[in-house]
Write a protein that holds these residues in place. Structure first.
Motif, PDB file in Angstrom:
ATOM      1  N   THR A   1       9.463 -10.712   7.900  1.00 56.15           N
ATOM      2  CA  THR A   1      10.242  -9.729   7.154  1.00 56.15           C
ATOM      3  C   THR A   1      11.672  -9.788   7.606  1.00 56.15           C
ATOM      4  O   THR A   1      12.153  -8.973   8.372  1.00 56.15           O
ATOM      5  CB  THR A   1       9.684  -8.310   7.363  1.00 56.15           C
TER       6      THR A   1
ATOM      7  N   GLY B   1       1.688 -11.277   4.194  1.00 52.87           N
ATOM      8  CA  GLY B   1       1.100  -9.990   4.543  1.00 52.87           C
ATOM      9  C   GLY B   1      -0.409 -10.063   4.663  1.00 52.87           C
ATOM     10  O   GLY B   1      -1.016  -9.417   5.522  1.00 52.87           O
TER      11      GLY B   1
ATOM     12  N   VAL C   1      -2.974  -3.443   2.188  1.00 57.33           N
ATOM     13  CA  VAL C   1      -1.730  -3.317   2.955  1.00 57.33           C
ATOM     14  C   VAL C   1      -1.059  -4.675   3.095  1.00 57.33           C
ATOM     15  O   VAL C   1       0.156  -4.815   2.911  1.00 57.33           O
ATOM     16  CB  VAL C   1      -2.001  -2.693   4.343  1.00 57.33           C
TER      17      VAL C   1
ATOM     18  N   VAL D   1       2.712  -5.199   1.749  1.00 58.46           N
ATOM     19  CA  VAL D   1       3.674  -4.930   2.811  1.00 58.46           C
ATOM     20  C   VAL D   1       5.039  -5.550   2.518  1.00 58.46           C
ATOM     21  O   VAL D   1       6.058  -5.121   3.064  1.00 58.46           O
ATOM     22  CB  VAL D   1       3.127  -5.424   4.173  1.00 58.46           C
TER      23      VAL D   1
ATOM     24  N   PRO E   1       7.710  -1.227   4.915  1.00 56.71           N
ATOM     25  CA  PRO E   1       6.680  -1.117   5.960  1.00 56.71           C
ATOM     26  C   PRO E   1       6.805   0.150   6.796  1.00 56.71           C
ATOM     27  O   PRO E   1       5.833   0.595   7.408  1.00 56.71           O
ATOM     28  CB  PRO E   1       6.889  -2.377   6.808  1.00 56.71           C
TER      29      PRO E   1
ATOM     30  N   PHE F   1       4.414   2.626   5.242  1.00 60.25           N
ATOM     31  CA  PHE F   1       3.028   2.377   5.652  1.00 60.25           C
ATOM     32  C   PHE F   1       2.787   2.856   7.088  1.00 60.25           C
ATOM     33  O   PHE F   1       1.753   3.461   7.386  1.00 60.25           O
ATOM     34  CB  PHE F   1       2.709   0.887   5.542  1.00 60.25           C
ATOM     35  N   THR F   2       3.729   2.569   7.981  1.00 64.74           N
ATOM     36  CA  THR F   2       3.572   2.989   9.376  1.00 64.74           C
ATOM     37  C   THR F   2       3.551   4.510   9.482  1.00 64.74           C
ATOM     38  O   THR F   2       2.793   5.083  10.280  1.00 64.74           O
ATOM     39  CB  THR F   2       4.708   2.410  10.233  1.00 64.74           C
TER      40      THR F   2
ATOM     41  N   PRO G   1       2.098  -3.414   9.152  1.00 62.55           N
ATOM     42  CA  PRO G   1       3.516  -3.083   8.954  1.00 62.55           C
ATOM     43  C   PRO G   1       4.335  -3.166  10.234  1.00 62.55           C
ATOM     44  O   PRO G   1       5.488  -3.633  10.209  1.00 62.55           O
ATOM     45  CB  PRO G   1       3.471  -1.646   8.416  1.00 62.55           C
TER      46      PRO G   1
END
Length: 533
Positions: A6, A158, A345, A349, A354, A357-358, A401
């Motif tokens: 990322t 991901g 996920v 992602v 992310p 998501f975290t 993530p």
């Protein structure tokens, strides 16, 4: 998420993006992709499993080898110390020997060490074999992660992290359950022998697939001073964490000495590595915002997670009457939602921030721990399993993530070192979380025990009535008092566990703002651009 995972969006967050190397191999396809993913996942699962599978077998191992349970704990400590030392060396070793060669060699040596563990005729031989096993296990997890990322196309990276995360998270839960069953139905050496066919198969497949994709090597000088300092402070820290509770922490001169060695050794190590031209551990990675934030958040969250998953089965076995196998069953459902949601996920992602998501993961962890903070001595298995099942969702949104954030903007050459360093932080934090959780549990239980007994005197009517009832049931006065003390202990340790669970709720919530200090890419295109231009 590209091979750079990322990368920084447009490189505009104060971090320069290192371009990917021109030798970058194309993604795997078809059967090679499936078999490569399977081989790497099995090797990772085998590795992580061995960090926890021996725990429930310690009484059997100690009894069979004729040593005390306290001496038997060195079977765990020796592996942990050696593993913690070798994990951060992954980046340097990869540059020296190549990722495929290092991974396969580590797996084969892990198999050899497992065989030696099973054959060990004495505790000394077993500890030596566990040290070897821990040393060669270090590069396996970081390299499995980086090899998986190079196997998938950018838009599916991901999913690669999802496969890796599932094996990393489910193995610690499976370990005690499998270890208990093997010890009860076979014998303790088989907890090591089961690694042999799995490891040999994984090594053979990985070598055939990844040997043609070997990374370039360099003849780097050995940073012997940095390596010596690493062994010194990490070894001292791990032994201090493993033996602290047993030796009453800083009331022991041995623990104080280990703490001083670890602190001074760490300070000198940091100063040396930051000024060394060819450091054995690249601490300059912490200058990158995403790596720093991701690693700190991952380590802190894993310390909370691991401390609590160690505490729960201890409470169930010691104060709720569960056997090791049934305690394992109570923990096992955590994998259900993790397996179901991890592909979702992993697929999204690169499309969804992310950090979102975290945040979901930390909120679900907080919910799960809040539910557990209401456990009582009357809580049945069904109510214990409900938060465990829900926790699987948190795990799916947790590792993938955060791994994406941590590796954001890093080149192929940097990723093994970054993965090794972040995994080292996670492993060390897990040891700290376990030590802190179990120590606080005992301390809070002592306090609750004192509060519950301060009104229980011979003149207290309820206490006198309880003693009388137990005496009429055939117990002596001493036996009756011991039975009442056992009931008070059960209440005290249950309340103490609730305190730990509730405190962890607030700590998970406090981690959410930290995650939002990172600056990951917003979409797959910008991610790939970060590493491809």
């Amino acid at each position: 998420m590209s091979a750079d995972t990322t990368a920084e969006a447009a490189g505009g967050q104060g971090e320069s993006v290192t371009p990917a190397a021109s030798h970058r191999h194309p993604p795997l396809t078809g059967g090679s992709l499936v078999m490569g993913t399977l081989a790497l996942s099995l090797a990772t699962f085998m590795n992580v499993l061995d960090t926890s599978i021996a725990n429930v077998s310690l009484p059997a191992i100690a009894g069979n080898l004729g040593v005390s349970p306290q001496q038997g704990t060195w079977v765990i400590t020796s592996f942990g110390v050696a593993n913690a030392i070798s994990v951060p060396l992954t980046g340097w070793l990869t540059q020296r020997f190549g990722s495929a060669r290092l991974f396969v060699t580590s797996v084969l040596l892990f198999v050899l060490a497992s065989w030696l563990c099973g054959l060990a005729p004495s505790l000394e031989v077993l500890i030596a074999a566990r040290v070897l096993q821990g040393l060669v296990a270090g590069p396996m997890i970081p390299l499995s992660q980086t090899l998986l990322l190079t196997s998938y196309p950018p838009q599916r990276a991901g999913m690669a992290l999802a496969m890796w995360a599932m094996t990393t998270l489910i193995a610690p839960v499976t370990g005690p359950l499998l270890g208990g069953w093997i010890t009860d139905n076979l014998s303790w050496p088989w907890i090591f022998y089961i690694n042999i066919p799995v490891g040999l198969g994984a090594a053979l497949v990985a070598w055939r697939i990844y040997r043609p994709r070997e990374t370039p090597t360099r003849q780097l000088p050995i940073d012997s001073i940095g390596l010596g300092l690493l062994v010194l402070w990490v070894g001292a820290l791990q032994i201090m964490l493993d033996k602290g509770k047993e030796l009453e922490w800083f009331e022991s001169g041995q623990i104080v000495a280990l703490g001083v060695i670890a602190l001074v050794g760490f300070a000198v190590f940091v100063a040396w590595e930051l000024t060394e031209e060819h450091p054995v551990v690249d601490l300059r990675l912490f200058a990158r915002r995403n790596f720093l934030v991701g690693t700190v958040a991952l380590a802190a969250a894993y310390a909370l997670f691991f401390g609590n998953i160690v505490l729960l089965p201890m409470w169930l076995q010691q104060y709720m009457g569960y056997t090791a196998t049934y305690a394992g069953f109570a923990m096992a459902p955590v994998g259900l939602l993790a397996i179901l949601l991890s592909p979702y996920v992993g697929k999204n992602v690169t499309r969804v921030d992310p950090r979102r998501f975290t945040t979901v993961a930390f909120l679900v962890f907080a919910l799960v721990l809040w539910m557990r903070s209401h456990f009582t001595v009357q809580t049945d298995l069904g109510h214990i399993m409900i938060p465990t099942i829900i926790q699987g969702a948190a795990l799916a949104f947790f590792f993938i993530p955060l791994s994406a954030i941590t590796l954001s903007g890093l080149s192929i050459e940097q990723r093994p070192a970054a993965s090794g360093l972040s995994n080292f932080a996670r492993i060390t934090a897990g040891s700290m979380g376990t030590s802190i959780a179990t120590t606080l549990w005992d301390d809070r239980a002592t306090m609750h025990h004192a509060h519950l007994t301060e009104k229980l005197t011979q003149g207290d009517a309820a206490f006198h009535e309880a003693l009388g009832g137990l005496s009429r049931a055939g117990l002596s006065m001493e036996q009756a008092a011991a039975q009442i003390n056992r009931l008070i202990d059960q209440q005290a340790f249950t309340r103490a566990a609730d305190d730990i669970f509730l405190g962890s709720v607030w700590l998970f919530l406090l981690l959410i703002p930290l995650v939002w200090m990172a600056r990951p890419a917003r979409d797959a295109e910008s991610v790939d651009a970060g590493g491809a231009h």
